[in-house]
Design an enzyme around this catalytic site. Structure first.
Site, short mmCIF file in Angstrom:
data_model
loop_
_atom_site.label_atom_id
_atom_site.label_comp_id
_atom_site.label_asym_id
_atom_site.label_seq_id
_atom_site.Cartn_x
_atom_site.Cartn_y
_atom_site.Cartn_z
N ASN A 1 -12.17 26.45 49.05
CA ASN A 1 -12.04 25.09 49.61
C ASN A 1 -11.51 25.14 51.05
O ASN A 1 -11.95 24.39 51.91
CB ASN A 1 -11.14 24.23 48.73
CG ASN A 1 -11.90 23.64 47.57
OD1 ASN A 1 -12.76 22.78 47.76
ND2 ASN A 1 -11.63 24.12 46.36
N MET B 1 -1.05 26.87 43.95
CA MET B 1 -0.66 26.78 42.55
C MET B 1 0.86 26.78 42.34
O MET B 1 1.37 27.47 41.46
CB MET B 1 -1.33 27.91 41.75
CG MET B 1 -2.83 27.89 41.85
SD MET B 1 -3.56 26.26 41.54
CE MET B 1 -4.57 26.60 40.14
N ASN C 1 -4.75 16.81 48.27
CA ASN C 1 -5.02 17.92 47.35
C ASN C 1 -6.42 17.76 46.77
O ASN C 1 -6.91 16.65 46.62
CB ASN C 1 -4.00 17.89 46.20
CG ASN C 1 -4.21 19.00 45.18
OD1 ASN C 1 -4.44 20.15 45.56
ND2 ASN C 1 -4.15 18.67 43.90
N HIS D 1 -8.57 18.56 43.35
CA HIS D 1 -8.30 18.86 41.94
C HIS D 1 -9.63 18.88 41.17
O HIS D 1 -10.47 17.98 41.36
CB HIS D 1 -7.36 17.80 41.34
CG HIS D 1 -7.00 18.09 39.93
ND1 HIS D 1 -6.07 19.04 39.58
CD2 HIS D 1 -7.49 17.59 38.76
CE1 HIS D 1 -5.98 19.10 38.26
NE2 HIS D 1 -6.84 18.23 37.74
N ALA E 1 -19.16 20.62 44.26
CA ALA E 1 -18.77 19.23 44.57
C ALA E 1 -17.48 19.21 45.38
O ALA E 1 -17.33 18.45 46.35
CB ALA E 1 -18.60 18.43 43.28
N GLU E 2 -16.53 20.07 45.01
CA GLU E 2 -15.25 20.15 45.76
C GLU E 2 -15.52 20.45 47.23
O GLU E 2 -14.91 19.84 48.13
CB GLU E 2 -14.36 21.25 45.17
CG GLU E 2 -13.87 20.97 43.76
CD GLU E 2 -12.97 22.07 43.21
OE1 GLU E 2 -12.15 22.60 43.97
OE2 GLU E 2 -13.07 22.40 42.02
#
Ligand code: GAR
Length: 195
Positions: free
Chosen positions: A16, A93, A110, A112, A176-177
């Protein structure tokens, strides 16, 4: 255009983070990645950031012997030292004490791997499959002291397919992220106040 300075916090491979770095290469993108901080020495994402010429820092949480706020103050000092405006958590994390989100209220987001408020926490894909969910997905949200509970900025739905395993579903959710995180950061960097 003055670009917002972004600090990205990672713990692992940083895909990401890489999506944010790629997006920020566009001349009209309203944010630049100023700093990447890992709590894990040797996290894969650090090498990716360095290969892109981005400053990195490692703040190893284990050095703080369970004093979570002292760890957070050290991360905060790195962010302040690099004049960061916005913090992006990207596979970071560690669970925060209320202190850290308090410093970055309305300026920390963030990614998720679920459609929040469904499946907060870990193992989101396995839990969605165990429930027989037909639709899963990813969410970008503001960070507040409660875990995975802040206001939603963007979500993308991902259909659950016949025969999906946690791994195959995770792979499609990750795609998708990588779409919604740069899009959400663009929104926040353009006008990043809550309400
Ligand atoms: C991503 O799927 C992200 O959504 C998830 O960890 C993965 C990190 O991958 N984050 C969380 O579960 C946060 N609670 P990446 O290091 O390749 O971005």
């Amino acid at each position: 255009m003055s670009r917002k300075r972004v600090g990205v916090l990672i713990s692992g491979r940083g895909s990401n983070m890489a999506a944010l770095i790629e997006a920020a290469k566009a001349p009209d993108y309203p944010a630049e990645i100023a700093l990447v901080v890992s709590n894990k020495p040797g996290a894969g994402g650090l090498a990716t950031a360095e290969a892109n010429g981005i400053t990195t820092a490692t703040v190893d949480h284990r050095a703080f012997k369970g004093d979570r706020e002292a760890f957070e103050r050290a991360v905060h000092a790195e962010l302040e030292g690099h004049r960061v405006d916005i913090v992006c958590l990207a596979g970071f994390m560690r669970i925060f004490t209320p202190w850290f989100p308090g410093q970055w209220e309305g300026r920390m987001i963030n990614i998720h791997p679920s459609l929040l408020p469904a499946y907060k926490g870990l193992d989101t894909h396995a839990r969605a499959l165990a429930d027989g969910a037909k639709v899963h997905g990813a969410t970008v949200h503001f960070v507040v002291p409660d875990l995975d509970a802040g206001p939603v900025i963007l979500q993308e739905e991902v259909p659950v397919l016949e025969g999906d395993t946690p791994e195959t579903l995770a792979r499609r959710v990750l795609e998708a992220e990588h779409r919604i995180y740069p899009a959400a950061l663009r929104m926040i960097a353009t006008e990043y106040r809550l309400v």
